[in-house]
Design a protein around this motif. Sequence first.
Motif, short mmCIF file in Angstrom:
data_model
loop_
_atom_site.label_atom_id
_atom_site.label_comp_id
_atom_site.label_asym_id
_atom_site.label_seq_id
_atom_site.Cartn_x
_atom_site.Cartn_y
_atom_site.Cartn_z
N ASP A 184 107.78 28.49 -1.13
CA ASP A 184 106.60 29.16 -1.69
C ASP A 184 106.38 28.82 -3.16
OD1 ASP A 184 105.71 30.47 0.63
OD2 ASP A 184 107.04 32.17 0.33
N ASN A 185 106.59 27.57 -3.53
CA ASN A 185 106.45 27.20 -4.94
C ASN A 185 104.99 27.07 -5.38
OD1 ASN A 185 109.04 26.98 -6.16
ND2 ASN A 185 109.46 25.24 -4.85
N GLY A 186 104.20 26.36 -4.59
CA GLY A 186 102.80 26.16 -4.96
C GLY A 186 102.64 25.40 -6.26
N GLN A 187 103.37 24.32 -6.43
CA GLN A 187 103.35 23.60 -7.71
C GLN A 187 103.00 22.12 -7.58
OE1 GLN A 187 107.26 24.05 -9.41
NE2 GLN A 187 107.28 26.26 -9.14
N THR A 188 103.35 21.51 -6.48
CA THR A 188 103.37 20.04 -6.41
C THR A 188 102.02 19.40 -6.72
OG1 THR A 188 105.12 20.26 -4.77
CG2 THR A 188 104.11 18.09 -4.97
N GLY A 189 100.94 19.93 -6.13
CA GLY A 189 99.62 19.32 -6.32
C GLY A 189 99.19 19.32 -7.77
N GLN A 190 99.36 20.47 -8.43
CA GLN A 190 98.96 20.60 -9.82
C GLN A 190 99.80 19.68 -10.71
OE1 GLN A 190 99.54 22.88 -7.49
NE2 GLN A 190 98.97 24.94 -8.16
N MET A 191 101.09 19.60 -10.38
CA MET A 191 101.98 18.73 -11.18
C MET A 191 101.59 17.27 -11.00
SD MET A 191 105.67 20.53 -10.78
CE MET A 191 106.15 21.82 -11.96
N LEU A 192 101.30 16.90 -9.76
CA LEU A 192 100.90 15.53 -9.48
C LEU A 192 99.61 15.19 -10.25
CD1 LEU A 192 101.01 12.89 -7.86
CD2 LEU A 192 99.88 14.09 -5.98
N ALA A 193 98.65 16.08 -10.22
CA ALA A 193 97.39 15.84 -10.91
C ALA A 193 97.63 15.66 -12.41
CB ALA A 193 96.41 16.99 -10.66
N ALA A 194 98.53 16.46 -12.97
CA ALA A 194 98.83 16.36 -14.40
C ALA A 194 99.48 15.02 -14.72
CB ALA A 194 99.75 17.51 -14.83
N LEU A 195 100.47 14.63 -13.93
CA LEU A 195 101.17 13.37 -14.20
C LEU A 195 100.24 12.17 -14.02
CD1 LEU A 195 104.52 14.05 -12.28
CD2 LEU A 195 104.10 14.30 -14.73
N TRP A 196 99.32 12.29 -13.07
CA TRP A 196 98.36 11.22 -12.75
C TRP A 196 97.20 11.23 -13.75
CZ3 TRP A 196 95.15 11.24 -7.56
CH2 TRP A 196 94.72 9.94 -7.27
N ARG A 197 97.12 12.31 -14.54
CA ARG A 197 96.02 12.53 -15.49
C ARG A 197 94.66 12.52 -14.78
NH1 ARG A 197 98.38 13.47 -19.95
NH2 ARG A 197 100.46 12.66 -20.13
N ARG A 198 94.63 13.17 -13.63
CA ARG A 198 93.40 13.25 -12.84
C ARG A 198 93.05 14.72 -12.60
NH1 ARG A 198 90.22 9.79 -13.69
NH2 ARG A 198 89.02 10.65 -11.97
N PRO A 199 91.82 14.99 -12.15
CA PRO A 199 91.42 16.38 -11.88
C PRO A 199 92.21 17.00 -10.72
CG PRO A 199 89.50 14.91 -11.91
CD PRO A 199 90.71 14.05 -11.94
N GLN A 200 92.23 18.31 -10.72
CA GLN A 200 92.80 19.05 -9.59
C GLN A 200 91.80 20.10 -9.15
OE1 GLN A 200 96.13 20.72 -11.83
NE2 GLN A 200 95.36 22.79 -11.46
#
Lengths: 313, 251
Positions: B124-140
């Motif tokens: 139940d982390n709910g983190q991966t997508g937002q972290m990926l978007a940040a590292l990729w420097r793309r929108p989420q």
Amino acid sequence: MSASILIVAEHDGTTLGAGTARCVACATTVAQAEITVVVCATDASAVARQAAALRGVHRVLTVEHPIHAHPLAAAIAPQIAALAGPYTLVLGPSSTFGKDLMPRIAALLDTAQVSDIMAVEGPHRFRRPIYAGNAIVTVEIPEGTKVVGTVRTASFRAAGAGGTAQIEKIDAPLEPPSHTRFVSTSAAKSDRPDLQTAARVISGGRALGSAEAFQMLYRLADKLGAAVGASRAAVDAGYAPNELQVGQTGKIIAPELYVAIGISGAIQHLTGIKDARTIVAINKDPQAPIFEVADIGLVGDLFEIVPQIEKLL
Amino acid sequence: MKRIVVGIKRVVDYNVRIRVKPDGSGVVLDGVKMSVNPFDEIALEEALRIKERGGAEEVVVATIGPSDCQAQLRTCLAMGADRALHVLSDAPTEPLATARILLKLIEREQPFLVLLGKQAIDDDNGQTGQMLAALWRRPQATFASKIELGEGKAQVTREVDAGLETLEVDLPAVVTVDLRLNEPRYVKLPEIMKAKKKPLEALPLESLGVTPGAHLTTVRVAVPPQRQKGIRVENAAALIAALKEKGLLTS
Ligand SMILES: Cc1cc2nc3c(=O)[nH]c(=O)nc-3n(C[C@H](O)[C@H](O)[C@H](O)COP(=O)(O)OP(=O)(O)OC[C@H]3O[C@@H](n4cnc5c(N)ncnc54)[C@H](O)[C@@H]3O)c2cc1C
Ligand SMILES: Nc1ncnc2c1ncn2[C@@H]1O[C@H](COP(=O)(O)O)[C@@H](O)[C@H]1O
């Protein structure tokens, strides 16, 4: 050594969200906490004053930029990451605002996030639910590591008034990216108590069978000064809007009184009500799992019982 | 090629009542039914629908996990994914590490859209997508209940606490999906047979040049406090009396 904690304020432009005072309460359970609240807004003054008045807050930072008219994670995260240097712990509420934003901040800081903090066991130790709350894990981060967290707001009582923090404005806000744009919101303003903070909640499930039948719950709720909630099945069927969903993927609430009407009690629903003081269940199936957690159970047909209750109140 | 990458996690099936190990070291996973994380099924379903409407040419599913995850990737191929990528890691990866590894795959695959679940129902982390978007420097755009693709951008309706919110994001972007986005299709037997021939590429973690790294250590896993057994009442009047007795109906 004191722990410096940064809390990202949630607000609607004029009012500080209820979750922020609970984040402050969580932060005050860290030994020797020095708490700063940061407000990103177009005009932060009103919200900053409310944050400064919370007991336990030492300092309020404001960042003013037109982009912050709506809370966009892509705009707020780099700003918070730029400010986060001196802090060991960066917190936000585990509302959809915080859930959206905080992991983006954590990644920019190249650090881990602890989601849904329900208790602080030490400056580097936190307790959080996993498996829809069916297990509780204690996690530890190495000393000297920065960490980001979302606070499970239902686990903390809001910090009270009595704070006199200084408000400081950040002079040069970051230029936000243009790749993410706010279009619209459907947020319906309602006069009813807010589901997340209401002391009483009347919730309906699939058994209601229609949006019209849900009106019966609204009438009962109005008599009790209660908020209305719903199971996922009721939301999926269109009997109630999505913002009323209670549970693992809806809202996690901790009212004094929770009345579950025609709700079976699936684990994903129970996750949302574990912290309710008193749970009442009305269900025609005596074997329904909701009765395992109910403090007061009534077996019967809701279409007979609810009108009777209404009359007796 | 217009490509969508979907992140898939193998998790304990949502119907299983998990048990905490008596020594507090974790939850019992031996012999427990495992499935594709329900949100990831929804993400895959959306990708397939976009492809079926002509909005994409290829749907690639990706997972990071032990060799057992192959079964879940095959399920995804049977649902209609074209290819699967399996980054082998016996130890579970923290969301930040998962995001780093997914970013490597994205740099290779160059998708215009990445779809993930809003949360994995084990941790139940709910983190991966937002972290990926940040590292990729793309929108989420998180918690999506509707995705409309346009030229180089997308409008995403999100389920937020106050109701629904719509964002416009430039592509490529990361979108995490909520339950009401769609209802995933059932897999039919012939598709399961066909899926056996679809490409499934196994990638050793070391070959990607990322060291997952771990920040968090688990101290203990415990059973949550149980609620005390309640009482039964016979009718509406008795219910109201019981509530009054508890002081819950004074005002
Ligand atoms: C990943 C995932 C996440 C989920 N997240 C959530 C969540 O956040 N919140 C949530 O609620 N669910 C969630 N669910 C769904 C959950 O598993 C259940 O399907 C859902 O909670 C069932 O809703 P319900 O109790 O209204 O319906 P049902 O399970 O159909 O129960 C209806 C109940 O009404 C009773 N009943 C019928 N007629 C009457 C009558 N006339 N009078 C009295 N009682 C009557 C029946 O006995 C039954 O117990 C999730 C599921 C998954 C897979
Ligand atoms: N090991 C993994 N492999 C591939 N995708 C993952 C993995 N873990 C998480 N994800 C994706 O990230 C989403 C959110 O997961 P989490 O942040 O762990 O709650 C999941 O729904 C998946 O889409």
